[in-house]
Motif scaffolding. Sequence first.
Motif, mmCIF file in Angstrom:
data_model
loop_
_atom_site.group_PDB
_atom_site.id
_atom_site.type_symbol
_atom_site.label_atom_id
_atom_site.label_comp_id
_atom_site.label_asym_id
_atom_site.label_seq_id
_atom_site.Cartn_x
_atom_site.Cartn_y
_atom_site.Cartn_z
ATOM 1 N N HIS A 72 16.609 8.400 -2.309
ATOM 2 C CA HIS A 72 17.831 8.642 -3.082
ATOM 3 C C HIS A 72 17.961 7.553 -4.147
ATOM 4 C CE1 HIS A 72 18.741 6.182 0.477
ATOM 5 N NE2 HIS A 72 19.702 5.614 -0.222
ATOM 6 N N ASP B 41 16.533 3.981 2.922
ATOM 7 C CA ASP B 41 17.251 2.909 3.615
ATOM 8 C C ASP B 41 16.399 2.422 4.795
ATOM 9 O OD1 ASP B 41 19.242 3.090 1.743
ATOM 10 O OD2 ASP B 41 20.528 4.379 2.962
ATOM 11 N N HIS C 54 14.948 4.799 -3.514
ATOM 12 C CA HIS C 54 14.538 4.030 -2.332
ATOM 13 C C HIS C 54 14.915 4.807 -1.073
ATOM 14 C CE1 HIS C 54 18.834 3.169 -2.781
ATOM 15 N NE2 HIS C 54 18.847 2.980 -1.455
#
Length: 337
Positions: A267, A211, A209
């Motif tokens: 990440h 952030d 995903h």
Amino acid sequence: MTTDFKSQLPIIDISPLLVKCDDSDMAEDAGVAEVVGKLDRACRDVGFFYVIGHGISEDLINKVRVVTHQFFELPYEEKLKIKITPSVGFRGYQRIGVNFTSGKQDMHEAIDCYREFKQGKYGDTGKVLEGTNQWPENPKEYKELMEEYIKQCTDLSRNILRGISLALGGSPYEFEGKMVGDPFWVMRIIGYPGVHVNNQENDIGCGAHTDYGLLTLINQDYDKTALQVRDLAGNWIPAIPIPGSLICNIGDMLKILTNGVYESTLHRVINNSPRYRVCVAFFYETNFDAEVEPLDIFKEKYPLKETSQVVKRVVYGEHLVSKVQTTFANLVEKTVN
Ligand SMILES: N=C(N)NCCCC[C@H](N)C(=O)O
Ligand SMILES: O=C(O)CCC(=O)C(=O)O
Ligand SMILES: [Fe+2]
């Protein structure tokens, strides 16, 4: 844009920036200029870097993880006392498997916290996250310690952003006015079980995903490597812990504000160690109701290719709420039925 960064994420000592970050002429300082150059490279090439010389004491950083281990070691019934539900604004404890990423269950448990705000302040969108943070009663010092940590992470994030603002060719304060004068924050206190004796590899602790906000500060256990960062070639680069450092990464809002000059990098987390891993992630965000689009000053400095705008405008709070609702779709359905 993210290129291949084969071996290791960059390490940046930001102490020269912190010394000067309250002087409006900080840009003229040679030490600041050096840090700014490093921030620029790291944000363009990788979107992830280690921060050292950040001024948060190693003692506080370590204590935050120690009490977190203590909390996750408690019996399940004890942890459920602060259970997350939609009716408390998605704040509190979620057991393993409650969090979904890209439609798959994540192998982690967590406590989610958000900045508190007055009822009705952000209209219907904000209602979803209205509530009071639920802190564990055990360990006793938890709330006080975390609130101090949040305060220090907030100050540090603002100061790193002053450097990033200079790196983008702006004044130090581009991220403090209309967009970020009243920054929202999110904190996730996360635990990842270790791998079972008979298995070689664990399930995905947290799926790939990006952030959601401006900057993330990651405080992770030193003795296992589980966080992985993806480069453009598709390689997963391990973010090997460096004691005393915090890992900083770029979120979706900074990508938009910079018109895609800085990347919010993918990440994921896989804990293949036999031991339980904790991570405390602090997310520094724009104002909840900010309408986020490329800042004029950066648009002028970086008119990307022929197109003037490569990223979509979003209201940050709407972006956050839609991510929360997808992540916890199961909880939402249960309450409706
Ligand atoms: N606030 C942040 N960044 N939280 C990330 C949590 C993990 C990804 C989430 N389930 C998702 O699907 O986005
Ligand atoms: O556990 C980690 O190291 C990172 C967690 C993470 O990426 C997140 O919660 O957004
Ligand atoms: Fe993340």
